[in-house]
Motif scaffolding. Structure first.
Motif, PDB file in Angstrom:
ATOM      1  N   LEU A  64       1.008  -1.163  -0.059  1.00  0.00           N
ATOM      2  CA  LEU A  64       0.069   0.139  -0.190  1.00  0.00           C
ATOM      3  C   LEU A  64       0.846   1.302  -0.064  1.00  0.00           C
ATOM      4  CD1 LEU A  64      -2.414  -1.156   2.746  1.00  0.00           C
ATOM      5  CD2 LEU A  64      -2.796  -1.568   0.247  1.00  0.00           C
ATOM      6  N   ILE A  65       0.163   2.362  -0.357  1.00  0.00           N
ATOM      7  CA  ILE A  65       0.830   3.714  -0.065  1.00  0.00           C
ATOM      8  C   ILE A  65       0.244   4.532   1.195  1.00  0.00           C
ATOM      9  CG2 ILE A  65       1.745   3.995  -2.183  1.00  0.00           C
ATOM     10  CD1 ILE A  65      -0.423   5.761  -3.098  1.00  0.00           C
ATOM     11  N   ALA A  66       0.716   5.279   1.873  1.00  0.00           N
ATOM     12  CA  ALA A  66       0.343   6.127   2.750  1.00  0.00           C
ATOM     13  C   ALA A  66       0.094   7.563   2.503  1.00  0.00           C
ATOM     14  CB  ALA A  66       0.930   5.816   4.225  1.00  0.00           C
ATOM     15  N   LEU A  67      -1.067   7.986   2.253  1.00  0.00           N
ATOM     16  CA  LEU A  67      -1.159   9.366   2.132  1.00  0.00           C
ATOM     17  C   LEU A  67      -1.955  10.099   3.034  1.00  0.00           C
ATOM     18  CD1 LEU A  67      -3.485   8.583  -1.300  1.00  0.00           C
ATOM     19  CD2 LEU A  67      -0.567   9.269  -1.249  1.00  0.00           C
ATOM     20  N   ARG A  68      -1.904  11.425   3.043  1.00  0.00           N
ATOM     21  CA  ARG A  68      -2.657  12.272   4.019  1.00  0.00           C
ATOM     22  C   ARG A  68      -3.904  12.837   3.713  1.00  0.00           C
ATOM     23  NH1 ARG A  68      -0.951  10.904   9.254  1.00  0.00           N
ATOM     24  NH2 ARG A  68       1.080   9.801   8.818  1.00  0.00           N
ATOM     25  N   GLY A  69      -4.793  12.943   4.552  1.00  0.00           N
ATOM     26  CA  GLY A  69      -5.973  13.992   4.095  1.00  0.00           C
ATOM     27  C   GLY A  69      -5.706  15.389   4.618  1.00  0.00           C
ATOM     28  N   GLU A  70      -6.642  16.446   4.375  1.00  0.00           N
ATOM     29  CA  GLU A  70      -6.277  17.774   4.452  1.00  0.00           C
ATOM     30  C   GLU A  70      -6.181  18.055   5.798  1.00  0.00           C
ATOM     31  OE1 GLU A  70      -9.239  19.619   2.421  1.00  0.00           O
ATOM     32  OE2 GLU A  70     -10.843  19.706   4.068  1.00  0.00           O
ATOM     33  N   ASP A  71      -6.890  16.985   6.879  1.00  0.00           N
ATOM     34  CA  ASP A  71      -7.017  17.213   8.208  1.00  0.00           C
ATOM     35  C   ASP A  71      -5.813  16.335   8.985  1.00  0.00           C
ATOM     36  OD1 ASP A  71      -7.811  14.712   7.847  1.00  0.00           O
ATOM     37  OD2 ASP A  71      -9.634  14.640   9.097  1.00  0.00           O
ATOM     38  N   GLY A  72      -4.932  15.778   8.105  1.00  0.00           N
ATOM     39  CA  GLY A  72      -3.606  15.135   8.485  1.00  0.00           C
ATOM     40  C   GLY A  72      -3.993  13.541   8.827  1.00  0.00           C
ATOM     41  N   THR A  73      -5.204  13.032   8.468  1.00  0.00           N
ATOM     42  CA  THR A  73      -5.479  11.620   8.760  1.00  0.00           C
ATOM     43  C   THR A  73      -4.800  11.000   7.825  1.00  0.00           C
ATOM     44  OG1 THR A  73      -7.574  12.301   9.649  1.00  0.00           O
ATOM     45  CG2 THR A  73      -7.542   9.998   8.938  1.00  0.00           C
ATOM     46  N   GLU A  74      -4.215   9.819   8.200  1.00  0.00           N
ATOM     47  CA  GLU A  74      -3.656   8.751   7.195  1.00  0.00           C
ATOM     48  C   GLU A  74      -4.865   8.173   6.487  1.00  0.00           C
ATOM     49  OE1 GLU A  74      -0.201   5.618   7.716  1.00  0.00           O
ATOM     50  OE2 GLU A  74      -2.015   4.969   8.581  1.00  0.00           O
ATOM     51  N   LEU A  75      -4.474   8.102   5.009  1.00  0.00           N
ATOM     52  CA  LEU A  75      -5.219   7.445   4.092  1.00  0.00           C
ATOM     53  C   LEU A  75      -4.334   6.451   3.592  1.00  0.00           C
ATOM     54  CD1 LEU A  75      -6.946  10.618   2.632  1.00  0.00           C
ATOM     55  CD2 LEU A  75      -7.925   9.138   4.379  1.00  0.00           C
ATOM     56  N   LEU A  76      -4.994   5.261   3.512  1.00  0.00           N
ATOM     57  CA  LEU A  76      -4.287   4.275   2.854  1.00  0.00           C
ATOM     58  C   LEU A  76      -4.708   3.843   1.455  1.00  0.00           C
ATOM     59  CD1 LEU A  76      -3.955   1.410   5.723  1.00  0.00           C
ATOM     60  CD2 LEU A  76      -2.335   3.348   5.062  1.00  0.00           C
ATOM     61  N   ASP A  77      -3.977   3.408   0.640  1.00  0.00           N
ATOM     62  CA  ASP A  77      -4.395   3.375  -0.717  1.00  0.00           C
ATOM     63  C   ASP A  77      -3.558   2.214  -1.676  1.00  0.00           C
ATOM     64  OD1 ASP A  77      -6.293   3.715  -2.889  1.00  0.00           O
ATOM     65  OD2 ASP A  77      -5.703   5.725  -3.417  1.00  0.00           O
ATOM     66  N   LEU A  78      -4.204   1.979  -2.845  1.00  0.00           N
ATOM     67  CA  LEU A  78      -3.302   1.038  -3.664  1.00  0.00           C
ATOM     68  C   LEU A  78      -2.430   1.952  -4.556  1.00  0.00           C
ATOM     69  CD1 LEU A  78      -6.364  -1.309  -4.773  1.00  0.00           C
ATOM     70  CD2 LEU A  78      -4.723  -1.805  -2.917  1.00  0.00           C
ATOM     71  N   PRO A  79      -1.401   1.445  -4.807  1.00  0.00           N
ATOM     72  CA  PRO A  79      -0.319   2.468  -5.720  1.00  0.00           C
ATOM     73  C   PRO A  79      -0.869   2.727  -6.828  1.00  0.00           C
ATOM     74  CG  PRO A  79       0.715   0.583  -4.422  1.00  0.00           C
ATOM     75  CD  PRO A  79      -0.534   0.292  -4.325  1.00  0.00           C
ATOM     76  N   ASP A  80      -1.694   2.016  -7.618  1.00  0.00           N
ATOM     77  CA  ASP A  80      -1.786   2.262  -8.922  1.00  0.00           C
ATOM     78  C   ASP A  80      -3.348   2.659  -9.228  1.00  0.00           C
ATOM     79  OD1 ASP A  80       0.517   1.784  -9.879  1.00  0.00           O
ATOM     80  OD2 ASP A  80       0.387  -0.416 -10.095  1.00  0.00           O
ATOM     81  N   ALA A  81      -4.183   2.881  -8.067  1.00  0.00           N
ATOM     82  CA  ALA A  81      -5.430   3.110  -8.051  1.00  0.00           C
ATOM     83  C   ALA A  81      -5.702   4.697  -8.693  1.00  0.00           C
ATOM     84  CB  ALA A  81      -6.080   3.302  -6.606  1.00  0.00           C
ATOM     85  N   PRO A  82      -6.641   4.902  -9.342  1.00  0.00           N
ATOM     86  CA  PRO A  82      -7.046   6.381  -9.952  1.00  0.00           C
ATOM     87  C   PRO A  82      -7.367   7.293  -8.762  1.00  0.00           C
ATOM     88  CG  PRO A  82      -8.972   5.009 -10.251  1.00  0.00           C
ATOM     89  CD  PRO A  82      -7.889   3.871  -9.724  1.00  0.00           C
ATOM     90  N   ARG A  83      -6.658   8.336  -8.838  1.00  0.00           N
ATOM     91  CA  ARG A  83      -6.628   9.676  -8.198  1.00  0.00           C
ATOM     92  C   ARG A  83      -6.795  10.760  -8.908  1.00  0.00           C
ATOM     93  NH1 ARG A  83      -3.611   6.090  -5.196  1.00  0.00           N
ATOM     94  NH2 ARG A  83      -1.704   6.772  -6.116  1.00  0.00           N
ATOM     95  N   PRO A  84      -8.163  11.004  -9.429  1.00  0.00           N
ATOM     96  CA  PRO A  84      -8.075  12.046 -10.381  1.00  0.00           C
ATOM     97  C   PRO A  84      -7.862  13.410 -10.040  1.00  0.00           C
ATOM     98  CG  PRO A  84      -9.988  10.782 -10.468  1.00  0.00           C
ATOM     99  CD  PRO A  84      -9.150  10.346  -9.386  1.00  0.00           C
TER     100      PRO A  84
END
Length: 367
Positions: free
Chosen positions: A237-257
């Motif tokens: 997985l990859i770890a991203l951050r929401g605008e409030d600092g919350t960790e968001l997990l995701d698949l590396p190649d998933a669409p993020r338009p």
């Protein structure tokens, strides 16, 4: 990467839900990608397919259910879902603890406390292998063996502990019938998996609903303690951050338009995945508007997405010869937005009521 805005997170989820652009894919393939559609109502979920699949013909989708190529059975959060037989077999063991917990905490579980639940389940399974039964019929047969115990409570024990599917014609487009159940393995010819697979469930969730928090996955599935699953999967997985600092997990190649990608108007059905897939639903609905969707009877209104967020509710109104969609905005819409709502509403009416004339989209005063 910089933090993802709520709009960016919402656009990513809409893309994975096929709500940014309809797709031309087989119905079973779409249902599989979405990890099922909540389908506790008999027919409203067809709208969930209509706003995701280009050119969907409802009779053809219903035929899949009639032929057993799709099934409706209890899965995530202990609610009925429309899935393929393969997914029912894979998912049911993983979410069984949720269903068992719900049963134990219910009035039916309390009414049968002290009885051997496995014995009841085995007896019910044997009866259902002889042929589908309605809950009333199943309860009456079980009550012959457990006199003095309400048949409805006995039936619920079987429905909670035995993997069952609702059989046609209930749920088939243009048809009706009482709820009747059969064991999933005998109805589909596919044995339920031997063991749970929470890792696979977690990854399937992100493909359809991500990026998301562990709490989001738990809210969608009903499972708890998924942090250890997330930790086990971190190298995938990859770890991203929401605008409030919350960790968001995701698949590396998933669409993020791009967050400014256009999001067309879509009419969501009452139990649409989009509004039941996250603990924090702010990516698609404001806290104020979420409060408008709460109802005493647990039957939420159908809603309208405008620019990627819930901005109105809707309902179909039919007469002998005409059909209309009544839209109740939560705040005033711009003229361009209203025009788009009308266009999409008329397309929906063409899907729901092709034989009726007088199609019309009406607006009530904002509430």
């Amino acid at each position: 990467m910089p933090p993802l805005s709520r709009r960016a997170v919402g656009r990513a989820t809409l893309a994975r839900q096929f709500l940014l652009r309809r797709v031309r894919r087989p119905v079973a393939e779409v249902v599989t990608h979405l990890a099922g559609l909540q389908a506790q109502t008999t027919h409203s979920w067809y709208v969930g397919l209509q706003n995701r699949i280009d050119g969907l013909v409802p009779d053809e989708a219903g035929a899949l259910l009639a032929r057993g190529e799709l099934v409706r059975g209890t899965l995530m959060r202990g609610t009925l879902h429309l899935v393929t037989p393969e997914d029912f077999a894979r998912l049911r063991p993983t979410v069984q603890p949720v269903i068992t917990r719900n049963l134990a905490h219910s009035a039916h579980g309390r009414a049968t406390r002290g009885l051997d639940a496995k014995e009841i389940a085995d007896a019910g399974r044997a009866l259902l292998r002889e042929g589908p039964l309605t809950p009333g019929e199943l309860g009456a047969r079980l009550a012959e063996r457990w006199p003095g115990v309400p048949g409805g409570d006995l039936s619920h024990v079987v429905r909670g502990l035995v993997p069952l599917v609702q059989v046609p014609p209930r749920g088939v487009w243009g048809a009706s019938g009482p709820p009747a159940f059969a064991p999933a393995d005998t109805w589909t010819g596919r044995a339920v998996a031997d063991a749970p697979d929470p890792d696979a469930l977690f990854l399937r969730y992100l493909a359809a609903f991500g990026p998301a928090t562990v709490r989001d996955v738990q809210a969608w599935s009903g499972l708890t303690r998924l942090r250890e699953v997330a930790d086990r999967l971190r190298d995938r997985l990859i770890a991203l951050r929401g605008e409030d600092g919350t960790e968001l997990l995701d698949l590396p190649d998933a669409p993020r338009p791009d967050p400014d990608a256009p999001a067309p108007v879509r009419f969501l059905y009452d139990f649409d995945n989009l509004l039941r897939g996250h603990a924090d639903r702010s990516r698609v609905v404001s806290a104020e508007d979420l409060g408008r969707l709460a109802t005493r009877n647990g039957m939420p209104p159908a809603t309208v997405l405008v620019d990627g967020t819930v901005r109105a509710s809707w309902r179909a109104v039919r007469t002998r010869d005409t059909a209309a969609v009544e839209v109740v905005p939560f705040a005033p819409l711009s003229p361009a937005q209203a025009d788009e709502v009308v266009a999409e509403g008329l397309e929906l009416l063409g899907f729901l009521e092709p034989e009726r004339g007088g199609h019309e989209v009406r607006f009530a005063a904002p509430v």
